[in-house]
Design a protein around this motif. Structure first.
Motif, PDB file in Angstrom:
ATOM      1  N   TRP A  29       0.790  -1.189   0.307  1.00 43.55           N
ATOM      2  CA  TRP A  29       0.027  -0.109   0.112  1.00 43.55           C
ATOM      3  C   TRP A  29       0.837   1.224   0.132  1.00 43.55           C
ATOM      4  O   TRP A  29       1.718   1.428   0.759  1.00 43.55           O
ATOM      5  N   GLU A  73       5.918  -0.947   8.179  1.00 40.02           N
ATOM      6  CA  GLU A  73       5.564   0.334   7.521  1.00 40.02           C
ATOM      7  C   GLU A  73       6.944   1.259   7.430  1.00 40.02           C
ATOM      8  O   GLU A  73       7.842   1.237   8.213  1.00 40.02           O
ATOM      9  N   ILE A  82      -5.722  11.811   9.778  1.00 41.00           N
ATOM     10  CA  ILE A  82      -5.276  11.508  10.992  1.00 41.00           C
ATOM     11  C   ILE A  82      -4.528  12.622  11.678  1.00 41.00           C
ATOM     12  O   ILE A  82      -3.843  13.626  11.145  1.00 41.00           O
ATOM     13  N   LYS A 110      -0.897  11.110  16.187  1.00 40.83           N
ATOM     14  CA  LYS A 110      -1.522   9.779  15.873  1.00 40.83           C
ATOM     15  C   LYS A 110      -0.957   8.670  15.319  1.00 40.83           C
ATOM     16  O   LYS A 110      -0.664   9.350  14.090  1.00 40.83           O
ATOM     17  N   GLY A 111      -0.554   7.839  15.617  1.00 34.37           N
ATOM     18  CA  GLY A 111      -0.064   6.489  14.538  1.00 34.37           C
ATOM     19  C   GLY A 111       1.194   7.027  14.095  1.00 34.37           C
ATOM     20  O   GLY A 111       1.865   8.025  14.550  1.00 34.37           O
ATOM     21  N   ILE A 112       1.868   6.252  13.457  1.00 34.77           N
ATOM     22  CA  ILE A 112       3.183   6.473  12.750  1.00 34.77           C
ATOM     23  C   ILE A 112       3.255   7.492  11.763  1.00 34.77           C
ATOM     24  O   ILE A 112       3.991   8.639  12.043  1.00 34.77           O
ATOM     25  N   CYS A 113       2.040   7.759  11.035  1.00 35.44           N
ATOM     26  CA  CYS A 113       2.004   8.752  10.199  1.00 35.44           C
ATOM     27  C   CYS A 113       1.964  10.319  11.142  1.00 35.44           C
ATOM     28  O   CYS A 113       2.630  11.174  10.748  1.00 35.44           O
ATOM     29  N   GLY A 114       1.194  10.270  12.048  1.00 35.94           N
ATOM     30  CA  GLY A 114       0.937  11.449  12.777  1.00 35.94           C
ATOM     31  C   GLY A 114       2.146  11.931  13.370  1.00 35.94           C
ATOM     32  O   GLY A 114       2.597  13.115  13.907  1.00 35.94           O
ATOM     33  N   CYS A 163      -4.540  -0.264   9.463  1.00 37.03           N
ATOM     34  CA  CYS A 163      -5.233  -0.201   8.241  1.00 37.03           C
ATOM     35  C   CYS A 163      -5.675  -1.501   7.751  1.00 37.03           C
ATOM     36  O   CYS A 163      -6.869  -1.510   7.131  1.00 37.03           O
ATOM     37  N   THR A 184      -8.435   2.815   2.588  1.00 37.57           N
ATOM     38  CA  THR A 184      -8.170   2.844   4.091  1.00 37.57           C
ATOM     39  C   THR A 184      -9.329   3.642   4.459  1.00 37.57           C
ATOM     40  O   THR A 184      -9.924   4.576   3.777  1.00 37.57           O
ATOM     41  N   TYR A 200       0.193   3.390  16.903  1.00 38.75           N
ATOM     42  CA  TYR A 200       0.212   2.675  15.589  1.00 38.75           C
ATOM     43  C   TYR A 200      -1.563   2.685  15.147  1.00 38.75           C
ATOM     44  O   TYR A 200      -2.099   2.167  16.185  1.00 38.75           O
ATOM     45  N   ILE A 201      -1.650   2.873  14.015  1.00 37.78           N
ATOM     46  CA  ILE A 201      -3.141   2.847  13.421  1.00 37.78           C
ATOM     47  C   ILE A 201      -3.003   1.905  12.542  1.00 37.78           C
ATOM     48  O   ILE A 201      -2.539   1.860  11.502  1.00 37.78           O
ATOM     49  N   ASP A 258       3.603   7.080   2.775  1.00 35.62           N
ATOM     50  CA  ASP A 258       3.321   6.397   3.790  1.00 35.62           C
ATOM     51  C   ASP A 258       3.232   4.856   2.890  1.00 35.62           C
ATOM     52  O   ASP A 258       2.679   4.787   1.872  1.00 35.62           O
ATOM     53  N   ASP A 281       3.056   0.384   3.366  1.00 33.14           N
ATOM     54  CA  ASP A 281       2.608  -0.503   4.062  1.00 33.14           C
ATOM     55  C   ASP A 281       3.237  -1.920   3.600  1.00 33.14           C
ATOM     56  O   ASP A 281       3.125  -2.013   2.121  1.00 33.14           O
ATOM     57  N   TYR A 316       0.027  11.351   2.294  1.00 34.02           N
ATOM     58  CA  TYR A 316      -0.825  12.305   3.092  1.00 34.02           C
ATOM     59  C   TYR A 316      -0.392  13.754   3.209  1.00 34.02           C
ATOM     60  O   TYR A 316       0.949  13.896   2.890  1.00 34.02           O
TER      61      TYR A 316
HETATM   62  N1  SME Z   1      -0.492   2.629   9.767  1.00 38.02           N
HETATM   63  C1  SME Z   1      -0.546   4.303   9.740  1.00 38.02           C
HETATM   64  C2  SME Z   1      -2.009   4.653   9.317  1.00 38.02           C
HETATM   65  C3  SME Z   1      -2.058   5.037   7.840  1.00 38.02           C
HETATM   66  S1  SME Z   1      -2.458   3.336   7.081  1.00 38.02           S
HETATM   67  O1  SME Z   1      -1.232   2.604   7.141  1.00 38.02           O
HETATM   68  C4  SME Z   1      -2.592   3.572   5.647  1.00 38.02           C
HETATM   69  C5  SME Z   1      -0.255   4.939  11.210  1.00 38.02           C
HETATM   70  O2  SME Z   1      -0.007   4.295  11.990  1.00 38.02           O
HETATM   71  O3  SME Z   1      -0.199   6.099  11.024  1.00 38.02           O
END
Ligand code: SME
Length: 137
Positions: free
Chosen positions: A27, A93, A55, A59-63, A86, A50, A83-84, A109, A111, A31
């Motif tokens: 994936w 990731e 986001i 929050k999460g890896i992205c945030g 998906c 997704t 971690y979020i 991003d 995955d 973002y």
């Molecule tokens: N896993 C990501 C969220 C985005 S999905 O991978 C598309 C995260 O923890 O920020």
């Protein structure tokens, strides 16, 4: 050349090319940050849709990358407490910030369904991709 093609379409093509070319890129998405709202917004992707199209920073890896401005390589998503998820198939990731004129405007991003697939070569390659992408923004 393709002056009439929209930035969104070109970003989608980059995602599709990467996802189709590299076996462990399951994936691929971009973002972009809304710095006033402190949120990330999914603008282009290739792979399964997704739910996480918005986001919050932090929050999460992205945030986390939205705030750190640094690459984040996750060998094993199960070992992350911020971690979020998906997809249940995702094992690893990588998130690389995207800079425009020195400002962190978003990120790529990726995955992977493979365990621990990302190397420093992926980081250098994706930094290069983001530099090229910043030129079309
Ligand atoms: N896993 C990501 C969220 C985005 S999905 O991978 C598309 C995260 O923890 O920020």
């Amino acid at each position: 050349a393709n002056e009439s093609e929209s930035v969104d379409d070109r970003l989608t093509e980059v995602c599709e090319l990467l996802q189709a070319s590299i076996g462990y890129y399951d994936w691929v998405g971009f973002y972009f940050a809304n710095h006033e709202a402190r949120t990330l917004h999914l603008r282009a992707f290739a792979g399964e849709p997704t739910d996480h199209v918005v986001i919050p920073f932090g929050k999460g890896i992205c945030g986390q990358v939205a705030e750190s401005n640094e690459n984040f390589v996750v060998a094993d998503v199960k070992a992350q407490n911020n971690y979020i998820a998906c997809s249940m198939y995702v094992k690893a990731e990588i998130v690389i910030p995207l800079f425009k004129d020195g400002v962190n405007v978003g990120q790529i991003d990726i995955d992977s369904h493979m365990a621990d697939p990302f190397s420093p070569e992926d980081e250098r390659f994706l930094e290069w991709v983001n530099e090229r992408v910043s030129e079309i923004l």
